[in-house]
Motif scaffolding. Sequence first.
Motif, PDB file in Angstrom:
ATOM      1  N   CYS A 198       0.832  -1.212   0.000  1.00  0.00           N
ATOM      2  CA  CYS A 198       0.000   0.000   0.000  1.00  0.00           C
ATOM      3  C   CYS A 198       0.864   1.258   0.000  1.00  0.00           C
ATOM      4  CB  CYS A 198      -0.930   0.006   1.212  1.00  0.00           C
ATOM      5  SG  CYS A 198      -2.269  -1.200   1.111  1.00  0.00           S
ATOM      6  N   LYS A 199       1.888   1.258   0.830  1.00  0.00           N
ATOM      7  CA  LYS A 199       2.768   2.429   0.910  1.00  0.00           C
ATOM      8  C   LYS A 199       3.492   2.660  -0.414  1.00  0.00           C
ATOM      9  CE  LYS A 199       6.317   4.638   3.733  1.00  0.00           C
ATOM     10  NZ  LYS A 199       6.987   5.212   2.531  1.00  0.00           N
ATOM     11  N   LYS A 200       3.965   1.574  -1.011  1.00  0.00           N
ATOM     12  CA  LYS A 200       4.676   1.694  -2.284  1.00  0.00           C
ATOM     13  C   LYS A 200       3.745   2.208  -3.371  1.00  0.00           C
ATOM     14  CE  LYS A 200       7.821  -1.304  -3.268  1.00  0.00           C
ATOM     15  NZ  LYS A 200       8.570  -2.538  -3.694  1.00  0.00           N
ATOM     16  N   ALA A 201       2.500   1.713  -3.387  1.00  0.00           N
ATOM     17  CA  ALA A 201       1.533   2.164  -4.392  1.00  0.00           C
ATOM     18  C   ALA A 201       1.219   3.651  -4.226  1.00  0.00           C
ATOM     19  CB  ALA A 201       0.253   1.337  -4.287  1.00  0.00           C
ATOM     20  N   LEU A 202       1.103   4.092  -2.986  1.00  0.00           N
ATOM     21  CA  LEU A 202       0.839   5.512  -2.722  1.00  0.00           C
ATOM     22  C   LEU A 202       2.040   6.374  -3.099  1.00  0.00           C
ATOM     23  CD1 LEU A 202      -1.078   5.159   0.654  1.00  0.00           C
ATOM     24  CD2 LEU A 202      -1.999   6.174  -1.441  1.00  0.00           C
ATOM     25  N   ASP A 203       3.241   5.868  -2.857  1.00  0.00           N
ATOM     26  CA  ASP A 203       4.447   6.595  -3.259  1.00  0.00           C
ATOM     27  C   ASP A 203       4.479   6.788  -4.767  1.00  0.00           C
ATOM     28  OD1 ASP A 203       5.474   6.903  -0.706  1.00  0.00           O
ATOM     29  OD2 ASP A 203       6.643   5.039  -0.777  1.00  0.00           O
ATOM     30  N   GLU A 204       4.088   5.729  -5.484  1.00  0.00           N
ATOM     31  CA  GLU A 204       4.132   5.758  -6.953  1.00  0.00           C
ATOM     32  C   GLU A 204       3.043   6.628  -7.555  1.00  0.00           C
ATOM     33  OE1 GLU A 204       4.336   1.886  -8.748  1.00  0.00           O
ATOM     34  OE2 GLU A 204       5.781   1.147  -7.267  1.00  0.00           O
ATOM     35  N   THR A 205       1.957   6.830  -6.802  1.00  0.00           N
ATOM     36  CA  THR A 205       0.826   7.613  -7.337  1.00  0.00           C
ATOM     37  C   THR A 205       0.698   8.981  -6.664  1.00  0.00           C
ATOM     38  OG1 THR A 205      -0.682   6.532  -5.757  1.00  0.00           O
ATOM     39  CG2 THR A 205      -0.473   5.542  -7.954  1.00  0.00           C
ATOM     40  N   GLY A 206       1.736   9.393  -5.961  1.00  0.00           N
ATOM     41  CA  GLY A 206       1.713  10.722  -5.345  1.00  0.00           C
ATOM     42  C   GLY A 206       0.693  10.879  -4.239  1.00  0.00           C
ATOM     43  N   GLY A 207       0.334   9.761  -3.588  1.00  0.00           N
ATOM     44  CA  GLY A 207      -0.601   9.827  -2.472  1.00  0.00           C
ATOM     45  C   GLY A 207      -2.061   9.744  -2.862  1.00  0.00           C
TER      46      GLY A 207
END
Length: 216
Positions: free
Chosen positions: A22-31
């Motif tokens: 989840c954290k990695k996905a949010l990092d990749e999508t700018g939150g």
Amino acid sequence: MAVSASAVKELRERTGAGMLDCKKALDETGGDVDKAIALLREKGLAAAANKAGRIATEGVVESYIHAGGRIGVIVEVNCETDFVAKTDQFREFARDVAMQIAAASPKFVRREEVPADELEKEREILKAQALNEGKPEKIVEKMVEGRISKYYEEYCLLEQSFIKDPDKTISTLLNEKISAIGENISIRRFVRYELGEGLEKKVDNFVEEVMAQAKL
């Protein structure tokens, strides 16, 4: 931008995917949570999470011997059906997990298994280290939590970087296999042996050895 803990929590609740994913996905999508959900679905991680509650009692007990018999691993990897347990894809995954354990020497499968007293002891050590480094007390707690995350990454199997592909964690690899195979898969337990581990090794006295040889 820094991803907030609340955003990670929301994404985890909406998808059931692992915290690190989840954290990695949010990092990749700018939150952006909605974009992160789409990204997780593309990777098959959200779909894998939907299978996590299903009972997995079949599987294999895989073994791996390394370094000329100096390191040995036995790991139990579970799936839902005997059919899947016999497939090459599942057995290859179990083999990779055994090799990971041999190479990276984790202590636990997941962070929830770390004993509370051991975690508290580690926090005390890390806090003392930070204070000894002269760090301001007001930021010490944040530093300690950051280093605890590193502790999990080092000693918890699911949070370790995969030895064959350091860009993904074992948790990510597991979710990919769940998505590809279509069954819940879990790494239940393991033991790792290293030759001589825990034994007090003999230290020879070189002078005495030479003198003994001279008397022969």
